[in-house]
Design a protein around this motif. Structure first.
Motif, PDB file in Angstrom:
ATOM      1  N   GLU A  48       7.196  -9.364   6.447  1.00 17.62           N
ATOM      2  CA  GLU A  48       7.101 -10.237   5.274  1.00 17.62           C
ATOM      3  C   GLU A  48       7.577  -9.512   4.021  1.00 17.62           C
ATOM      4  O   GLU A  48       8.305 -10.067   3.197  1.00 17.62           O
ATOM      5  CB  GLU A  48       5.649 -10.679   5.054  1.00 17.62           C
ATOM      6  N   VAL A  49       7.154  -8.268   3.869  1.00 15.33           N
ATOM      7  CA  VAL A  49       7.444  -7.488   2.674  1.00 15.33           C
ATOM      8  C   VAL A  49       8.941  -7.213   2.541  1.00 15.33           C
ATOM      9  O   VAL A  49       9.474  -7.214   1.440  1.00 15.33           O
ATOM     10  CB  VAL A  49       6.633  -6.174   2.680  1.00 15.33           C
ATOM     11  N   ASP A  50       9.631  -7.001   3.665  1.00 19.51           N
ATOM     12  CA  ASP A  50      11.057  -6.688   3.561  1.00 19.51           C
ATOM     13  C   ASP A  50      11.947  -7.930   3.607  1.00 19.51           C
ATOM     14  O   ASP A  50      13.154  -7.834   3.773  1.00 19.51           O
ATOM     15  CB  ASP A  50      11.487  -5.618   4.571  1.00 19.51           C
ATOM     16  N   THR A  51      11.366  -9.084   3.372  1.00 17.18           N
ATOM     17  CA  THR A  51      12.125 -10.329   3.286  1.00 17.18           C
ATOM     18  C   THR A  51      12.697 -10.489   1.880  1.00 17.18           C
ATOM     19  O   THR A  51      12.023 -10.207   0.891  1.00 17.18           O
ATOM     20  CB  THR A  51      11.199 -11.530   3.604  1.00 17.18           C
ATOM     21  N   SER A  52      13.944 -10.946   1.811  1.00 21.87           N
ATOM     22  CA  SER A  52      14.572 -11.185   0.507  1.00 21.87           C
ATOM     23  C   SER A  52      13.702 -12.117  -0.322  1.00 21.87           C
ATOM     24  O   SER A  52      13.235 -13.143   0.162  1.00 21.87           O
ATOM     25  CB  SER A  52      15.957 -11.804   0.704  1.00 21.87           C
ATOM     26  N   GLY A  53      13.461 -11.738  -1.567  1.00 19.12           N
ATOM     27  CA  GLY A  53      12.669 -12.553  -2.478  1.00 19.12           C
ATOM     28  C   GLY A  53      11.216 -12.139  -2.609  1.00 19.12           C
ATOM     29  O   GLY A  53      10.542 -12.553  -3.549  1.00 19.12           O
ATOM     30  N   TYR A  54      10.709 -11.328  -1.695  1.00 20.36           N
ATOM     31  CA  TYR A  54       9.302 -10.937  -1.746  1.00 20.36           C
ATOM     32  C   TYR A  54       8.963 -10.262  -3.073  1.00 20.36           C
ATOM     33  O   TYR A  54       7.915 -10.518  -3.664  1.00 20.36           O
ATOM     34  CB  TYR A  54       8.958 -10.008  -0.572  1.00 20.36           C
ATOM     35  N   PHE A  55       9.853  -9.412  -3.578  1.00 20.44           N
ATOM     36  CA  PHE A  55       9.601  -8.654  -4.806  1.00 20.44           C
ATOM     37  C   PHE A  55      10.198  -9.312  -6.049  1.00 20.44           C
ATOM     38  O   PHE A  55      10.365  -8.651  -7.077  1.00 20.44           O
ATOM     39  CB  PHE A  55      10.134  -7.224  -4.659  1.00 20.44           C
ATOM     40  N   ASN A  56      10.526 -10.597  -5.998  1.00 17.42           N
ATOM     41  CA  ASN A  56      11.167 -11.265  -7.139  1.00 17.42           C
ATOM     42  C   ASN A  56      10.382 -11.134  -8.435  1.00 17.42           C
ATOM     43  O   ASN A  56      10.973 -11.015  -9.509  1.00 17.42           O
ATOM     44  CB  ASN A  56      11.407 -12.742  -6.848  1.00 17.42           C
ATOM     45  N   ASP A  57       9.061 -11.164  -8.370  1.00 18.65           N
ATOM     46  CA  ASP A  57       8.253 -11.055  -9.587  1.00 18.65           C
ATOM     47  C   ASP A  57       8.382  -9.688 -10.255  1.00 18.65           C
ATOM     48  O   ASP A  57       7.965  -9.511 -11.397  1.00 18.65           O
ATOM     49  CB  ASP A  57       6.781 -11.361  -9.306  1.00 18.65           C
ATOM     50  N   ALA A  58       8.965  -8.713  -9.557  1.00 17.61           N
ATOM     51  CA  ALA A  58       9.171  -7.377 -10.119  1.00 17.61           C
ATOM     52  C   ALA A  58      10.661  -7.123 -10.397  1.00 17.61           C
ATOM     53  O   ALA A  58      11.061  -5.977 -10.601  1.00 17.61           O
ATOM     54  CB  ALA A  58       8.628  -6.319  -9.169  1.00 17.61           C
ATOM     55  N   ALA A  59      11.457  -8.172 -10.443  1.00 13.88           N
ATOM     56  CA  ALA A  59      12.911  -8.031 -10.599  1.00 13.88           C
ATOM     57  C   ALA A  59      13.307  -7.264 -11.852  1.00 13.88           C
ATOM     58  O   ALA A  59      14.316  -6.554 -11.855  1.00 13.88           O
ATOM     59  CB  ALA A  59      13.582  -9.403 -10.583  1.00 13.88           C
TER      60      ALA A  59
ATOM     61  N   MET B 169       1.012 -13.872   2.757  1.00 14.92           N
ATOM     62  CA  MET B 169       0.489 -13.720   1.420  1.00 14.92           C
ATOM     63  C   MET B 169       1.656 -13.610   0.454  1.00 14.92           C
ATOM     64  O   MET B 169       2.756 -14.030   0.751  1.00 14.92           O
ATOM     65  CB  MET B 169      -0.451 -12.533   1.346  1.00 14.92           C
ATOM     66  N   ALA B 170       1.441 -12.960  -0.655  1.00 10.42           N
ATOM     67  CA  ALA B 170       2.486 -12.852  -1.663  1.00 10.42           C
ATOM     68  C   ALA B 170       2.401 -11.514  -2.374  1.00 10.42           C
ATOM     69  O   ALA B 170       1.373 -10.834  -2.345  1.00 10.42           O
ATOM     70  CB  ALA B 170       2.332 -13.982  -2.677  1.00 10.42           C
ATOM     71  N   PHE B 171       3.501 -11.150  -3.024  1.00  8.58           N
ATOM     72  CA  PHE B 171       3.560  -9.933  -3.814  1.00  8.58           C
ATOM     73  C   PHE B 171       2.482  -9.947  -4.890  1.00  8.58           C
ATOM     74  O   PHE B 171       2.252 -10.952  -5.550  1.00  8.58           O
ATOM     75  CB  PHE B 171       4.946  -9.828  -4.471  1.00  8.58           C
ATOM     76  N   LYS B 172       1.819  -8.800  -5.066  1.00  9.27           N
ATOM     77  CA  LYS B 172       0.821  -8.631  -6.128  1.00  9.27           C
ATOM     78  C   LYS B 172       1.248  -7.435  -6.975  1.00  9.27           C
ATOM     79  O   LYS B 172       1.282  -6.302  -6.490  1.00  9.27           O
ATOM     80  CB  LYS B 172      -0.564  -8.390  -5.539  1.00  9.27           C
ATOM     81  N   SER B 173       1.562  -7.705  -8.225  1.00 11.59           N
ATOM     82  CA  SER B 173       2.089  -6.652  -9.096  1.00 11.59           C
ATOM     83  C   SER B 173       1.119  -5.486  -9.273  1.00 11.59           C
ATOM     84  O   SER B 173       1.549  -4.346  -9.436  1.00 11.59           O
ATOM     85  CB  SER B 173       2.474  -7.224 -10.458  1.00 11.59           C
ATOM     86  N   GLN B 174      -0.182  -5.745  -9.212  1.00  6.78           N
ATOM     87  CA  GLN B 174      -1.154  -4.664  -9.393  1.00  6.78           C
ATOM     88  C   GLN B 174      -1.133  -3.667  -8.234  1.00  6.78           C
ATOM     89  O   GLN B 174      -1.687  -2.576  -8.358  1.00  6.78           O
ATOM     90  CB  GLN B 174      -2.571  -5.208  -9.616  1.00  6.78           C
TER      91      GLN B 174
ATOM     92  N   THR C 179      13.683   5.296  -9.587  1.00  8.56           N
ATOM     93  CA  THR C 179      12.224   5.236  -9.546  1.00  8.56           C
ATOM     94  C   THR C 179      11.753   5.218  -8.101  1.00  8.56           C
ATOM     95  O   THR C 179      12.294   4.484  -7.266  1.00  8.56           O
ATOM     96  CB  THR C 179      11.697   3.988 -10.274  1.00  8.56           C
ATOM     97  N   LEU C 180      10.761   6.034  -7.820  1.00  6.36           N
ATOM     98  CA  LEU C 180      10.077   6.041  -6.538  1.00  6.36           C
ATOM     99  C   LEU C 180       8.758   5.319  -6.739  1.00  6.36           C
ATOM    100  O   LEU C 180       7.965   5.696  -7.608  1.00  6.36           O
ATOM    101  CB  LEU C 180       9.840   7.473  -6.044  1.00  6.36           C
ATOM    102  N   TRP C 181       8.548   4.280  -5.973  1.00  6.59           N
ATOM    103  CA  TRP C 181       7.376   3.424  -6.108  1.00  6.59           C
ATOM    104  C   TRP C 181       6.444   3.575  -4.920  1.00  6.59           C
ATOM    105  O   TRP C 181       6.838   4.052  -3.859  1.00  6.59           O
ATOM    106  CB  TRP C 181       7.818   1.963  -6.163  1.00  6.59           C
ATOM    107  N   HIS C 182       5.219   3.101  -5.086  1.00  3.32           N
ATOM    108  CA  HIS C 182       4.285   2.929  -3.972  1.00  3.32           C
ATOM    109  C   HIS C 182       3.779   1.494  -4.014  1.00  3.32           C
ATOM    110  O   HIS C 182       3.499   0.950  -5.086  1.00  3.32           O
ATOM    111  CB  HIS C 182       3.087   3.877  -4.065  1.00  3.32           C
ATOM    112  N   TYR C 183       3.688   0.880  -2.831  1.00  2.00           N
ATOM    113  CA  TYR C 183       3.171  -0.483  -2.730  1.00  2.00           C
ATOM    114  C   TYR C 183       2.246  -0.560  -1.527  1.00  2.00           C
ATOM    115  O   TYR C 183       2.548  -0.038  -0.458  1.00  2.00           O
ATOM    116  CB  TYR C 183       4.309  -1.497  -2.572  1.00  2.00           C
ATOM    117  N   THR C 184       1.104  -1.191  -1.704  1.00  2.55           N
ATOM    118  CA  THR C 184       0.158  -1.378  -0.615  1.00  2.55           C
ATOM    119  C   THR C 184      -0.205  -2.852  -0.509  1.00  2.55           C
ATOM    120  O   THR C 184      -0.351  -3.533  -1.535  1.00  2.55           O
ATOM    121  CB  THR C 184      -1.104  -0.505  -0.823  1.00  2.55           C
ATOM    122  N   THR C 185      -0.320  -3.346   0.735  1.00  2.00           N
ATOM    123  CA  THR C 185      -0.573  -4.766   0.939  1.00  2.00           C
ATOM    124  C   THR C 185      -1.087  -5.033   2.352  1.00  2.00           C
ATOM    125  O   THR C 185      -0.729  -4.311   3.283  1.00  2.00           O
ATOM    126  CB  THR C 185       0.716  -5.588   0.720  1.00  2.00           C
ATOM    127  N   PRO C 186      -1.887  -6.076   2.522  1.00  2.00           N
ATOM    128  CA  PRO C 186      -2.257  -6.499   3.867  1.00  2.00           C
ATOM    129  C   PRO C 186      -1.128  -7.271   4.563  1.00  2.00           C
ATOM    130  O   PRO C 186      -1.203  -7.531   5.766  1.00  2.00           O
ATOM    131  CB  PRO C 186      -3.482  -7.386   3.660  1.00  2.00           C
TER     132      PRO C 186
END
Length: 89
Positions: free
Chosen positions: A30-41, A1-6, A18-25
């Motif tokens: 996949e999540v710890d792959t370089s580029g996964y969070f690019n939309d939140a750069a 799948m892909a990163f979802k900002s919501q 900043t301490l964040w929380h992220y939830t995803t299926p």
């Protein structure tokens, strides 16, 4: 799948950290792959941490992701450090 900002939210912010929380299926691999969070750069800074719940639709893994690089377009996080373990009770 892909990163979802919501699915990314701030838990705490102090002193430029900043301490964040992220939830995803998506799986942790996949999540710890370089580029996964690019939309939140523009939001994620080197040194920030993300408490992550991954594989939420079938197996649930929880852990901590550390933002190790962000050149303004490509975000990289370290491999997820798992938290929790077997419950023997």
């Amino acid at each position: 799948m892909a990163f979802k900002s919501q699915d990314l939210s701030v838990i705490a912010y102090a002193n430029g950290f900043t301490l964040w929380h992220y939830t995803t299926p998506d799986l942790a691999a996949e999540v710890d792959t370089s580029g996964y969070f690019n939309d939140a750069a523009t939001m994620l800074r080197v040194g920030d941490m993300i408490l992550a719940n991954t594989d939420t639709d079938s197996g649930l893994s929880s852990g901590i992701l550390h933002i190790s690089a962000n050149d303004g377009g490509t975000v990289d996080v370290d491999n997820m450090t798992a938290v929790g373990g077997a419950d023997s009770d």
